[in-house]
Design a protein around this motif. Sequence first.
Motif, PDB file in Angstrom:
ATOM      1  N   GLU A 141      86.298  33.566  91.423  1.00 20.93           N
ATOM      2  CA  GLU A 141      87.404  34.522  91.464  1.00 20.93           C
ATOM      3  C   GLU A 141      88.625  33.985  90.721  1.00 20.93           C
ATOM      4  O   GLU A 141      89.292  34.714  89.998  1.00 20.93           O
ATOM      5  N   THR A 142      88.897  32.683  90.915  1.00 18.34           N
ATOM      6  CA  THR A 142      90.048  32.089  90.236  1.00 18.34           C
ATOM      7  C   THR A 142      89.840  32.120  88.727  1.00 18.34           C
ATOM      8  O   THR A 142      90.739  32.480  87.970  1.00 18.34           O
ATOM      9  N   THR A 143      88.631  31.728  88.301  1.00 13.68           N
ATOM     10  CA  THR A 143      88.385  31.694  86.859  1.00 13.68           C
ATOM     11  C   THR A 143      88.418  33.095  86.266  1.00 13.68           C
ATOM     12  O   THR A 143      88.992  33.307  85.203  1.00 13.68           O
ATOM     13  N   ALA A 144      87.804  34.050  86.956  1.00 13.22           N
ATOM     14  CA  ALA A 144      87.763  35.419  86.428  1.00 13.22           C
ATOM     15  C   ALA A 144      89.159  36.018  86.352  1.00 13.22           C
ATOM     16  O   ALA A 144      89.441  36.831  85.482  1.00 13.22           O
ATOM     17  N   SER A 145      90.047  35.605  87.263  1.00 15.55           N
ATOM     18  CA  SER A 145      91.406  36.143  87.244  1.00 15.55           C
ATOM     19  C   SER A 145      92.193  35.619  86.057  1.00 15.55           C
ATOM     20  O   SER A 145      93.050  36.304  85.526  1.00 15.55           O
ATOM     21  N   GLY A 146      91.904  34.366  85.682  1.00 15.41           N
ATOM     22  CA  GLY A 146      92.566  33.800  84.509  1.00 15.41           C
ATOM     23  C   GLY A 146      94.041  33.529  84.678  1.00 15.41           C
ATOM     24  O   GLY A 146      94.757  33.376  83.695  1.00 15.41           O
ATOM     25  N   VAL A 147      94.533  33.465  85.908  1.00 17.65           N
ATOM     26  CA  VAL A 147      95.953  33.174  86.105  1.00 17.65           C
ATOM     27  C   VAL A 147      96.207  31.679  85.901  1.00 17.65           C
ATOM     28  O   VAL A 147      97.178  31.283  85.275  1.00 17.65           O
ATOM     29  N   THR A 148      95.288  30.853  86.419  1.00 21.22           N
ATOM     30  CA  THR A 148      95.431  29.415  86.188  1.00 21.22           C
ATOM     31  C   THR A 148      94.518  29.010  85.044  1.00 21.22           C
ATOM     32  O   THR A 148      93.589  29.724  84.691  1.00 21.22           O
ATOM     33  N   GLU A 149      94.801  27.850  84.495  1.00 24.22           N
ATOM     34  CA  GLU A 149      94.015  27.369  83.373  1.00 24.22           C
ATOM     35  C   GLU A 149      92.911  26.434  83.832  1.00 24.22           C
ATOM     36  O   GLU A 149      92.264  25.785  83.017  1.00 24.22           O
ATOM     37  N   LEU A 150      92.725  26.315  85.154  1.00 20.81           N
ATOM     38  CA  LEU A 150      91.700  25.398  85.663  1.00 20.81           C
ATOM     39  C   LEU A 150      90.369  25.710  84.996  1.00 20.81           C
ATOM     40  O   LEU A 150      89.877  26.821  85.106  1.00 20.81           O
ATOM     41  N   PRO A 151      89.783  24.713  84.299  1.00 23.94           N
ATOM     42  CA  PRO A 151      88.497  24.985  83.670  1.00 23.94           C
ATOM     43  C   PRO A 151      87.409  25.148  84.733  1.00 23.94           C
ATOM     44  O   PRO A 151      87.394  24.426  85.733  1.00 23.94           O
ATOM     45  N   PHE A 152      86.525  26.097  84.502  1.00 22.05           N
ATOM     46  CA  PHE A 152      85.500  26.462  85.470  1.00 22.05           C
ATOM     47  C   PHE A 152      84.723  25.235  85.961  1.00 22.05           C
ATOM     48  O   PHE A 152      84.602  25.015  87.165  1.00 22.05           O
ATOM     49  N   GLN A 153      84.245  24.424  85.005  1.00 20.36           N
ATOM     50  CA  GLN A 153      83.366  23.321  85.373  1.00 20.36           C
ATOM     51  C   GLN A 153      84.086  22.288  86.244  1.00 20.36           C
ATOM     52  O   GLN A 153      83.589  21.895  87.298  1.00 20.36           O
ATOM     53  N   ALA A 154      85.278  21.908  85.809  1.00 21.39           N
ATOM     54  CA  ALA A 154      86.015  20.881  86.540  1.00 21.39           C
ATOM     55  C   ALA A 154      86.377  21.374  87.936  1.00 21.39           C
ATOM     56  O   ALA A 154      86.258  20.637  88.930  1.00 21.39           O
ATOM     57  N   PHE A 155      86.793  22.632  88.017  1.00 21.16           N
ATOM     58  CA  PHE A 155      87.184  23.203  89.300  1.00 21.16           C
ATOM     59  C   PHE A 155      85.986  23.248  90.240  1.00 21.16           C
ATOM     60  O   PHE A 155      86.080  22.867  91.415  1.00 21.16           O
ATOM     61  N   ALA A 156      84.838  23.663  89.700  1.00 19.18           N
ATOM     62  CA  ALA A 156      83.628  23.724  90.522  1.00 19.18           C
ATOM     63  C   ALA A 156      83.220  22.330  90.980  1.00 19.18           C
ATOM     64  O   ALA A 156      82.853  22.120  92.139  1.00 19.18           O
ATOM     65  N   LEU A 157      83.326  21.357  90.077  1.00 15.24           N
ATOM     66  CA  LEU A 157      82.943  19.987  90.423  1.00 15.24           C
ATOM     67  C   LEU A 157      83.870  19.394  91.475  1.00 15.24           C
ATOM     68  O   LEU A 157      83.509  18.480  92.206  1.00 15.24           O
ATOM     69  N   LEU A 158      85.092  19.920  91.532  1.00 18.92           N
ATOM     70  CA  LEU A 158      86.037  19.456  92.546  1.00 18.92           C
ATOM     71  C   LEU A 158      85.746  20.127  93.889  1.00 18.92           C
ATOM     72  O   LEU A 158      85.694  19.474  94.936  1.00 18.92           O
ATOM     73  N   MET A 159      85.510  21.417  93.840  1.00 13.53           N
ATOM     74  CA  MET A 159      85.372  22.202  95.071  1.00 13.53           C
ATOM     75  C   MET A 159      84.049  21.955  95.800  1.00 13.53           C
ATOM     76  O   MET A 159      84.025  21.792  97.019  1.00 13.53           O
ATOM     77  N   GLN A 160      82.935  21.968  95.066  1.00 12.98           N
ATOM     78  CA  GLN A 160      81.629  21.937  95.734  1.00 12.98           C
ATOM     79  C   GLN A 160      81.413  20.669  96.568  1.00 12.98           C
ATOM     80  O   GLN A 160      81.064  20.780  97.739  1.00 12.98           O
ATOM     81  N   PRO A 161      81.627  19.452  95.994  1.00 17.29           N
ATOM     82  CA  PRO A 161      81.381  18.250  96.821  1.00 17.29           C
ATOM     83  C   PRO A 161      82.292  18.176  98.043  1.00 17.29           C
ATOM     84  O   PRO A 161      81.848  17.808  99.129  1.00 17.29           O
ATOM     85  N   ILE A 162      83.563  18.558  97.881  1.00 18.72           N
ATOM     86  CA  ILE A 162      84.485  18.522  99.025  1.00 18.72           C
ATOM     87  C   ILE A 162      83.939  19.409 100.134  1.00 18.72           C
ATOM     88  O   ILE A 162      83.884  19.017 101.303  1.00 18.72           O
ATOM     89  N   HIS A 163      83.488  20.598  99.744  1.00 19.09           N
ATOM     90  CA  HIS A 163      83.014  21.524 100.765  1.00 19.09           C
ATOM     91  C   HIS A 163      81.645  21.160 101.303  1.00 19.09           C
ATOM     92  O   HIS A 163      81.260  21.632 102.366  1.00 19.09           O
TER      93      HIS A 163
END
Lengths: 272, 335
Positions: B163-185
């Motif tokens: 949702e964040t990537t599709a919105s395009g409001v932040t510049e967080l790159p999809f891959q890096a953001f996913a790599l950050l979120m998935q292991p934490i969760h």
Amino acid sequence: MKMINLYKANAGISQLEQFAAGDSPVHRLHPMSKLITSILYITVVISFPSQNVSGLMAFLFYPAILLPLSGVPYKPLLKKLLLALPFSLLGGISNVILMKGTAFTIGSFAVSLGMVSFASIMLKTCLTVTALLLLIATTPFIEISRQLAALHIPKILCMQLVMTYRYISVLLDEAVSMFTAYTLRTKEQKGIQMKDMGSFLGTLILRSFDRADRIYQAMKCRGFQNVYDVKKKIEFNLYDCLYAVLGSLILLMLRFFDLSVFWVGLLGIIGG
Amino acid sequence: MHMYDALLSPVVGGIMTVTSGTAISYSAKKIAGDRLDEKKIPMMGVMGAFVFAAQMINFTIPGTGSSGHIGGGILLAALLGPFPAFLTLASVLLIQCLLFADGGLLAYGCNVFNLGVCTCLFAFTLIYKPIVKRGMNKKNIIIASVASVILGLQAGAFCVVLETTASGVTELPFQAFALLMQPIHLAIGLIEGLVTAAVLCFIYNLRPEILKSAVSGVKMLGNVSLKRVLVTFLIATVFLGGVLSLFASAFPDGLEWALERVAGEEEPGRESTVHDVANQIVDSTAQMPDYTFEDDTDATTLGTATAGIVGSAVTIVLAMGVGFFIHRVKKRSKD
């Protein structure tokens, strides 16, 4: 100390309830017209592209007008607003780091695209959260759920909302007293040990089930028949209509018309 | 893991609201069709309040010094059944959004999907229920709750990234953001899963009938298969996401584009005059001599930027002035 959360949540709810019970021109508006304009306001604010900060500024007028008109003290709202900032801050800071291009320079100081979009994200957060807080601080929760029912949101969800809302403080109290009992029996512990969570939450669940049983019996005694009561209707008067229509028009106009740039143009024309 | 309004585009927010709205009305129909004994209504209300309280009860995670709390989706579903649990969670999320500014009104659809649909409907029906149905015992309850909580959280976290990537409001790159979120969760999911398992085992010891009725209580009505509905849901979401991200990139501002078309076709005359006057004024600013700088090529952008800053300052001052004025008038009329 961790339980401060529970106390705070309880106090926060009753505080908002007190605000909503107040009386002011904003409180007197029909809940539906407030709900519609709030949703439109949030949508319009969100729809601004991240490089446009000056256009967003005009939306400051909304809280600037409604807050003093409603008489809701701004300090508690400000505190609640601060709690909502961290996640957006994360997204915003990533933009500062990742967006390198220069938007413009002031003297020798280059303002990057990232900084502009950071400002935009933070401003959007402040505006949307404030709009929501203003709505809930001037409208009783039960009225909002009534309007949702009028908008054909499934009745069971509306009923559910009212009941959950009603019992939050009861269950928070229950949790607080259980926690006090727990801490009195343990030495120097900040929170609950993970190994005790099963029985702690489990006990709270069983107590909740029993409570639900008693509530059901009480509801039955008072003639509950699985129907959500929407009897009390507030009339939609001329002011409510005006507020909803004019408010929406102004909001839409401000979306396409940059007020901040307009001032400068006006100054330029006056100055010749 | 709440989504926030400010990080969303209206298009993504709208799609998720429609998706979650469909899930809510489907669940509401399901329950109404079940002729759900009225008893479940106060039960759902009180359990909603329970989840609310439970999310605020922090526990210390051994060996780390940090603390955590439960989200409660799977726990609710295991106690009430998936549909009542989903509706309960949806109401809790709305209350959190309204009273605690957790999430936002536009982000509500996203939050219901990430935290409600992913756990109560997907993870519970696809993982928890099949495992526990094989035999209700402690071992199965533990395996089922840990696995379903992890899956539910992973799916939810991935949805946040999407949702964040599709919105395009932040510049967080999809891959890096996913790599950050998935292991934490993954870590959070493991802890929450263990706590959920402990709670469910406790309930199983004392009142096993509660857990049994939640698993068996979901009777399919007519010939609607839940699996088919879930798969359709999944395909529709992926399809909509794909199509709309294309749409979003072709028309960077979908709403503006749509609104302009609507406005342009309905009232061309009046719209255009207002627009023209506004444009003239804006144009006169951008080309004002005061704002041109030495380098001619940059003049216009620089001019607009400066105009933007100056104008913003004027707007802020005016807004504050209006607010202060109302405040004074109100105070005076009180005295």
